[in-house]
Write an enzyme that holds these catalytic residues in place. Structure first.
Site, mmCIF file in Angstrom:
data_model
loop_
_atom_site.group_PDB
_atom_site.id
_atom_site.type_symbol
_atom_site.label_atom_id
_atom_site.label_comp_id
_atom_site.label_asym_id
_atom_site.label_seq_id
_atom_site.Cartn_x
_atom_site.Cartn_y
_atom_site.Cartn_z
ATOM 1 N N ASP A 67 19.993 36.043 46.758
ATOM 2 C CA ASP A 67 20.142 36.808 45.877
ATOM 3 C C ASP A 67 19.468 36.551 44.404
ATOM 4 O O ASP A 67 18.743 35.728 44.465
ATOM 5 C CB ASP A 67 21.892 36.764 45.453
ATOM 6 C CG ASP A 67 22.102 35.358 45.401
ATOM 7 O OD1 ASP A 67 21.388 34.482 45.231
ATOM 8 O OD2 ASP A 67 23.363 35.222 45.575
ATOM 9 N N ASN A 136 35.910 32.510 44.506
ATOM 10 C CA ASN A 136 36.798 33.892 45.154
ATOM 11 C C ASN A 136 36.272 33.910 46.459
ATOM 12 O O ASN A 136 36.556 35.095 46.880
ATOM 13 C CB ASN A 136 36.347 34.885 44.017
ATOM 14 C CG ASN A 136 34.973 35.189 44.065
ATOM 15 O OD1 ASN A 136 34.246 34.750 44.826
ATOM 16 N ND2 ASN A 136 34.617 36.351 43.002
ATOM 17 N N HIS A 138 33.183 34.409 47.703
ATOM 18 C CA HIS A 138 31.837 35.348 47.700
ATOM 19 C C HIS A 138 30.841 34.313 48.367
ATOM 20 O O HIS A 138 30.757 33.133 48.491
ATOM 21 C CB HIS A 138 31.431 35.932 46.414
ATOM 22 C CG HIS A 138 30.671 34.944 45.541
ATOM 23 N ND1 HIS A 138 31.074 34.894 44.039
ATOM 24 C CD2 HIS A 138 29.858 33.752 45.725
ATOM 25 C CE1 HIS A 138 30.235 33.978 43.537
ATOM 26 N NE2 HIS A 138 29.641 33.450 44.333
ATOM 27 N N GLU A 143 30.748 39.987 46.282
ATOM 28 C CA GLU A 143 32.055 39.717 45.712
ATOM 29 C C GLU A 143 33.211 40.322 46.460
ATOM 30 O O GLU A 143 32.988 41.275 47.335
ATOM 31 C CB GLU A 143 32.085 40.253 44.468
ATOM 32 C CG GLU A 143 30.857 39.833 43.439
ATOM 33 C CD GLU A 143 31.465 38.473 42.861
ATOM 34 O OE1 GLU A 143 32.123 37.679 43.713
ATOM 35 O OE2 GLU A 143 31.193 38.045 41.484
#
Ligand code: GLP
Length: 264
Positions: A67, A136, A138, A143
């Protein structure tokens, strides 16, 4: 999912690095999927040491990063391209043209996403994909609510992820809220996946990934669908797991089996 629990972050990095070193020794022209964040840094240091000790060479290796922040140019100190140069590429013999990071400053980012997918396909596909884990759940910048078959695309970051990553940006510095990330489908196409997670702050996400239902609410749970994934965590990150004794038992059984087969 193979779950390996190590005493601490150093042991996690060593275990992960050994998998990468073996991969490169067995296939010198491996295609590696690489990750950013603080977790992989110790693993990269191990790879640099192995290169300096002439144990491995990266001169035939190709790499694809997961990313990049949308809007950051490669020379921006907070860009993931800059991070990779500093943490790994500048210290090994990988050819610059063989390192790919999504183009955060592309004139046409939508096209850049498609081109990235195409380039992965043209390389023959990723042999070994490294992942970290967001608090979280990811992976990359996929996400919660990311499509489980998603491909490389632009993703909006959650407030939580922006806050978690704010530590890398100075107070007056622009911090992007958007990213380009490989999709979950892209990640699942890798032949082998290794995910590293360390520290208490990852324990909830680790539990959801391994023991929770397969759900877009925890993108990393999609790894349950992969046939060759190893999750390497330290005691703190493993602290919320319910079946921890069973995972340890499996590892012992695996080691005994490999020893019996002469493959330990
Ligand atoms: C970022 C990256 C992820 C990484 C995550 C966790 O959001 N996009 O690929 O896994 O941070 O980072 P850390 O290892 O610093 O906890």
């Amino acid at each position: 999912m193979q779950v390996v629990i190590k005493a601490d972050a150093t042991a996690v990095a060593e275990y992960g690095a050994a998998i990468f070193i073996r991969q490169i020794m067995q296939k010198p022209d491996s295609v590696l999927g690489l990750a950013t964040g603080s977790t992989p840094v110790a693993l990269y240091q191990q790879l640099i040491s192995a290169y300096k000790a002439k144990k491995i060479s990266f001169n035939q290796v190709k790499s694809f990063n997961l990313d990049e922040y949308l809007g950051l140019a490669p020379e921006h100190p907070q860009s993931y391209r800059f991070f990779m140069q500093q943490q790994l590429f500048n210290h090994i013999d990988i050819l610059p043209e063989n390192t790919a990071v999504p183009e955060g400053a592309a004139a046409d980012p939508l096209q850049a996403c498609q081109d990235y997918e195409q380039r992965i396909v043209e390389s023959g596909g990723i042999d070994l994909q490294l992942l970290g884990l967001g608090r979280n759940g990811h992976i990359g910048f996929n996400e919660p609510s990311s499509g489980l078959r998603s491909r490389t695309r632009i993703k909006t970051l959650t407030k939580e992820t922006i806050a978690d990553n704010a530590r890398f940006f100075s107070a007056d510095e622009y911090q992007p809220h958007l990213s380009i990330t490989m999709g979950i489908g892209t990640i699942l196409d890798a032949r082998k996946v290794i995910l590293l997670a360390t520290g208490e702050s990852k324990a909830v996400a680790v539990k959801a990934m391994i023991e929770g239902p397969l759900s877009a609410s925890c993108p990393a749970s999609a790894l349950q669908l992969h046939q060759n994934v190893v999750v390497v965590i330290d005691e703190a990150a493993a602290s919320h797991l319910e079946n921890i004794a069973f995972y340890r038992h499996i590892e012992q059984e695996n080691e005994q089996l490999l020893a019996r087969l002469g493959k330990a």
